[in-house]
Design a protein around this motif. Structure first.
Motif, short mmCIF file in Angstrom:
data_model
loop_
_atom_site.label_atom_id
_atom_site.label_comp_id
_atom_site.label_asym_id
_atom_site.label_seq_id
_atom_site.Cartn_x
_atom_site.Cartn_y
_atom_site.Cartn_z
N GLY A 114 31.91 62.35 44.09
CA GLY A 114 31.91 62.02 45.51
C GLY A 114 30.81 61.04 45.86
N PHE A 115 29.65 61.21 45.26
CA PHE A 115 28.54 60.30 45.52
C PHE A 115 28.90 58.87 45.11
CE2 PHE A 115 24.89 57.97 43.85
CZ PHE A 115 24.04 57.98 44.94
N PHE A 116 29.44 58.70 43.90
CA PHE A 116 29.73 57.35 43.41
C PHE A 116 30.90 56.72 44.16
CE2 PHE A 116 27.36 58.88 39.60
CZ PHE A 116 26.37 57.92 39.64
N MET A 117 31.91 57.51 44.52
CA MET A 117 33.02 56.97 45.31
C MET A 117 32.52 56.53 46.69
SD MET A 117 35.55 56.98 43.25
CE MET A 117 34.29 56.73 41.98
N ASN A 118 31.65 57.32 47.27
CA ASN A 118 31.08 56.98 48.58
C ASN A 118 30.23 55.71 48.47
OD1 ASN A 118 30.74 57.39 51.30
ND2 ASN A 118 29.24 59.02 51.08
N PHE A 119 29.47 55.62 47.39
CA PHE A 119 28.63 54.44 47.17
C PHE A 119 29.49 53.18 47.04
CE2 PHE A 119 26.58 51.42 44.28
CZ PHE A 119 25.39 51.21 44.94
N LEU A 120 30.59 53.28 46.28
CA LEU A 120 31.48 52.13 46.12
C LEU A 120 32.08 51.71 47.45
CD1 LEU A 120 33.44 52.87 42.82
CD2 LEU A 120 31.80 51.03 43.23
N PHE A 121 32.48 52.70 48.26
CA PHE A 121 33.05 52.40 49.56
C PHE A 121 32.06 51.65 50.44
CE2 PHE A 121 33.36 53.70 54.03
CZ PHE A 121 34.60 53.16 54.36
N VAL A 122 30.83 52.15 50.50
CA VAL A 122 29.80 51.49 51.31
C VAL A 122 29.50 50.10 50.76
CG1 VAL A 122 27.37 51.60 52.00
CG2 VAL A 122 28.78 53.66 52.10
N LEU A 123 29.43 49.97 49.44
CA LEU A 123 29.15 48.67 48.83
C LEU A 123 30.24 47.65 49.14
CD1 LEU A 123 27.44 46.90 46.93
CD2 LEU A 123 28.77 47.82 45.02
N PHE A 124 31.50 48.05 48.98
CA PHE A 124 32.61 47.14 49.27
C PHE A 124 32.63 46.76 50.75
CE2 PHE A 124 35.10 49.11 45.52
CZ PHE A 124 34.46 48.26 44.63
N GLY A 125 32.37 47.75 51.62
CA GLY A 125 32.34 47.47 53.04
C GLY A 125 31.22 46.51 53.40
N PHE A 126 30.06 46.67 52.75
CA PHE A 126 28.92 45.80 53.00
C PHE A 126 29.22 44.36 52.58
CE2 PHE A 126 24.90 43.89 51.46
CZ PHE A 126 24.19 43.88 52.65
N VAL A 127 29.85 44.21 51.41
CA VAL A 127 30.21 42.86 50.93
C VAL A 127 31.24 42.23 51.86
CG1 VAL A 127 31.30 41.58 49.06
CG2 VAL A 127 29.64 43.37 48.53
N ALA A 128 32.25 43.02 52.26
CA ALA A 128 33.28 42.49 53.16
C ALA A 128 32.67 42.07 54.49
CB ALA A 128 34.36 43.55 53.39
N ASP A 129 31.66 42.81 54.95
CA ASP A 129 31.00 42.47 56.22
C ASP A 129 30.25 41.15 56.12
OD1 ASP A 129 30.25 43.16 58.94
OD2 ASP A 129 28.23 43.51 58.14
N LEU A 130 29.77 40.81 54.91
CA LEU A 130 29.04 39.56 54.72
C LEU A 130 29.96 38.33 54.69
CD1 LEU A 130 26.42 40.58 52.00
CD2 LEU A 130 26.05 40.33 54.45
N LEU A 131 31.23 38.56 54.34
CA LEU A 131 32.16 37.43 54.25
C LEU A 131 32.44 36.85 55.64
CD1 LEU A 131 34.74 38.88 51.70
CD2 LEU A 131 32.91 37.23 51.24
N PRO A 132 32.52 35.52 55.74
CA PRO A 132 32.78 34.91 57.06
C PRO A 132 34.20 35.21 57.53
CG PRO A 132 32.83 33.26 55.33
CD PRO A 132 32.34 34.52 54.68
N GLY A 133 34.32 35.56 58.81
CA GLY A 133 35.62 35.85 59.37
C GLY A 133 36.43 34.58 59.60
N ALA A 134 37.75 34.72 59.58
CA ALA A 134 38.62 33.58 59.86
C ALA A 134 38.42 33.12 61.30
CB ALA A 134 40.08 33.99 59.64
N PRO A 135 38.60 31.82 61.58
CA PRO A 135 38.36 31.29 62.93
C PRO A 135 39.17 31.98 64.01
CG PRO A 135 38.61 29.50 61.34
CD PRO A 135 38.96 30.76 60.62
N TYR A 136 40.38 32.43 63.66
CA TYR A 136 41.25 33.05 64.66
C TYR A 136 41.03 34.55 64.82
CZ TYR A 136 43.67 34.13 60.31
OH TYR A 136 43.95 34.56 59.05
N TRP A 137 40.17 35.11 63.98
CA TRP A 137 39.97 36.58 64.00
C TRP A 137 38.87 36.93 64.98
CZ3 TRP A 137 36.54 40.34 61.33
CH2 TRP A 137 37.08 41.63 61.34
#
Length: 234
Positions: free
Chosen positions: A79-102
């Protein structure tokens, strides 16, 4: 039931064990998402994570009661590692620039842009609380001879686990943000409500545990086991 089933955990992973392990991980990930919403229940200000996080402690109790501390330890780390992966992926996705129309950047950041301090406190609190919950369940079952007082074990272990979780999480995550004078009451509210949650769910939990014991032929008593949290073998 095998004559040694009460003393020696089985090595095969059954479907019920697999399902509970997956549900445990889902509850932790869902709690991360739901914690971003603040809710008001009468005079109490809480987070929406309250509706799902205690379920992980109920699953923890079932795992220890039926399969023993060793199996529960494995699921806690998973559970710890799955939770860590989820937070990590979410953090990386948050850093990506959003599309102009989004237009959802602000809302996405509010959910996935977890501050390192909050995430770190959450991970540490989860490990401390979950392992203490499993340890208390295991030791109390051994002391009770393995056959009685499951409800008492479940409640006491939850109080210990939730107390440890709150004592670790709130000062580390919110110290200096929430006034220190308010902190004890905030932690107490969380502990009391999560414990009440478990008490209300006990009739269902007891029936699930009884069914699992019959179905699995397993009722492990941890008479000879290492409680080293870093030992992944069971």
């Amino acid at each position: 039931m095998n004559a040694d089933a009460t003393h020696r955990p089985q090595q095969a992973v059954s479907i019920p064990f697999f399902v509970l392990g997956v549900l445990f991980c889902v509850c932790l990930i869902a709690a991360n998402l739901l914690e971003t919403k603040q809710v008001a229940l009468g005079p109490l200000d809480l987070t929406a994570g309250l509706i799902v996080f205690p379920v992980s402690y109920i699953i923890n109790d079932c795992l220890v009661e039926v399969w023993g501390y060793g199996r529960a330890r494995l699921v806690i780390w998973m559970g710890f590692f799955m939770n860590f992966l989820f937070v990590l992926f979410g953090f990386v996705a948050d850093l990506l620039p959003g599309a102009p129309y989004w237009q959802g950047d602000e809302g996405f950041h509010a959910v996935f842009g977890l501050a390192p301090r909050i995430a770190g406190a959450s991970f540490l609190a989860f490990l401390v609380g979950s392992f203490l919950n499993a340890y208390v369940m295991s030791r109390m079952k051994l002391r009770h001879g393995g056959k009685r007082r499951f409800s008492l074990r479940a409640i006491v272990s939850t109080v210990v686990g939730e107390t440890a979780d709150s004592l670790v999480f709130f000062p580390l995550a919110l110290g200096g943000v929430v006034p220190w004078a308010v902190m004890p009451l905030l932690m107490l509210n969380q502990i009391v409500l999560k414990t009440l949650y478990e008490i209300l769910a006990l009739p269902v939990t007891v029936r699930v545990v009884r069914w699992l014991k019959r179905h699995e032929g397993s009722d492990v008593v941890d008479s000879h086991i290492s409680y080293n949290v870093f030992r992944l073998r069971f």
